[in-house]
Design a protein around this motif. Structure first.
Motif: not given
Length: 353
Positions: A184-201
């Motif tokens: 139940g650890a967080d999955g590896f989910g991120f959105a890329n915005e201008g080269g920076a990674w935004i975490k997806i809850p």
């Protein structure tokens, strides 16, 4: 604790040939078994070793028993599947030898008042059980485990030391989770915005069925929105990674260091050899068997054995092969041109004749 062969056969099955009152205390290999041991023959190549074994009893097929004949003088337990019988017999002896589990909660455990812990459960030292958690009858939660909020642990499930079973996750009955596993650890989910990674809850859960075993330091990530699902009877070895939103079908087994990327769907009764890698968003049919070290890069729609690795070679040979592979596209183009030229010359030759 020794038991008579009669009791073993009554509990596990099989056809006993020999003295039912012979006492046996455990399972041992053919070449190491003594007068208080049961051994088994599942590989026909070991018939000679079985015939010479000093075991009190042998687990074997009727056909192997006939081939050994009178060379082996001990008792025999006849069964169609000796290896499976050995596994069940070993479980019986292990249960007899195991120290009894004492229900109760260790004084050092931290149990939230809103958690529900069955009176028959055993909660070890320094365990944390968070708010809303439910721990079923006969569970054993060993030292240092963390049982997160609103989780459900089914009856007779055993968590070995330092398991982290995080918020909202569910496991069914008779589960075994070995030391250091993280469910139940967080999955590896991120959105890329201008080269920076935004975490997806990661707001989904991990939902695990009955009779599932999960190896030491294996990790199963929670889903991003929907759940990660592991169906009944799945067996996961040590140090496996299951990504978020995966769905693993019933009775599938994976050897050590397998990696399954997110949103892969794997069918029932599949097997994966050690260090196999499965890319994300693929679908694998039931009864698919993946060889060790293989990379699964496409969906598989038909049952069968699949292998996807290049044979081992010396480094110099590998470099030569790699150079050829890099040039295959150009070689294919030249080959096609040659085929056209040969076809043209053949046609001209026929016309001249």
């Amino acid at each position: 604790m020794a038991i008579p062969l009669r009791q073993l056969v009554e509990q596990v099955g099989g056809q006993l040939q020999g003295d039912p009152d012979t006492l046996v205390s455990g399972i041992a290999p053919l070449d190491a078994a003594g007068a208080s041991h049961v051994s088994f023959l599942s590989n026909p190549k070991l018939r000679t070793q079985a015939a010479a074994s000093a075991a009190a009893a042998l687990i074997l097929t009727e056909a192997d028993s006939e081939r050994i004949g009178s060379q082996y003088a001990g008792a025999r337990i006849l069964t169609e599947r000796p290896y499976a019988y050995f596994a069940r017999a070993a479980q019986l002896f292990a249960a007899l030898a195991a120290p009894p589990v004492q229900p109760g909660i260790h004084p050092s455990a931290a149990i939230d008042p809103s958690a529900k812990v069955a009176a028959s459960a055993c909660i070890g030292p320094h365990v944390t059980v968070e708010a809303g958690a439910v721990i079923g009858e006969g569970c054993t939660i060993d030292s240092g485990c963390v049982i997160g909020r609103d989780t459900v642990v089914g009856a007779d499930t055993h968590f070995h030391p330092r398991v982290c079973f995080l918020a909202g996750c569910i496991i069914g009955e008779r589960g075994i989770v070995h030391a250091g596993a993280v469910i139940g650890a967080d999955g590896f989910g991120f959105a890329n915005e201008g080269g920076a990674w935004i975490k997806i809850p990661q707001t989904g859960r991990v939902v695990i069925g009955n009779d599932v075993e999960i190896g030491a330091n294996t990790t199963v990530d929670r889903g991003a929105l929907a759940d990660t699902v592991i169906e009944d009877g799945v067996k996961l070895d040590n140090q496996i990674q299951i990504g978020h939103n995966c769905h693993i079908g019933a009775h599938t087994a994976m050897a050590g260091c397998v990696g399954v990327a997110g949103s892969a769907t794997i069918g029932k009764y599949c097997t994966f050899g050690g260090a196999a890698m499965i890319l994300g968003h693929l679908t694998i049919a039931d009864n698919v068997h993946i060889s060790s070290g293989s990379l699964v890069s496409r969906s598989i729609a038909e049952a069968g054995q699949y292998t996807g690795f290049y044979p081992l070679a010396t480094n110099a040979e590998w470099e030569r092969s790699a150079a050829i592979v890099r040039n295959l596209s150009g070689m294919r183009s030249r080959m096609r041109e040659l085929e056209k030229t040969v076809a043209m010359l053949t046609s001209q030759n026929k016309n001249e004749q």
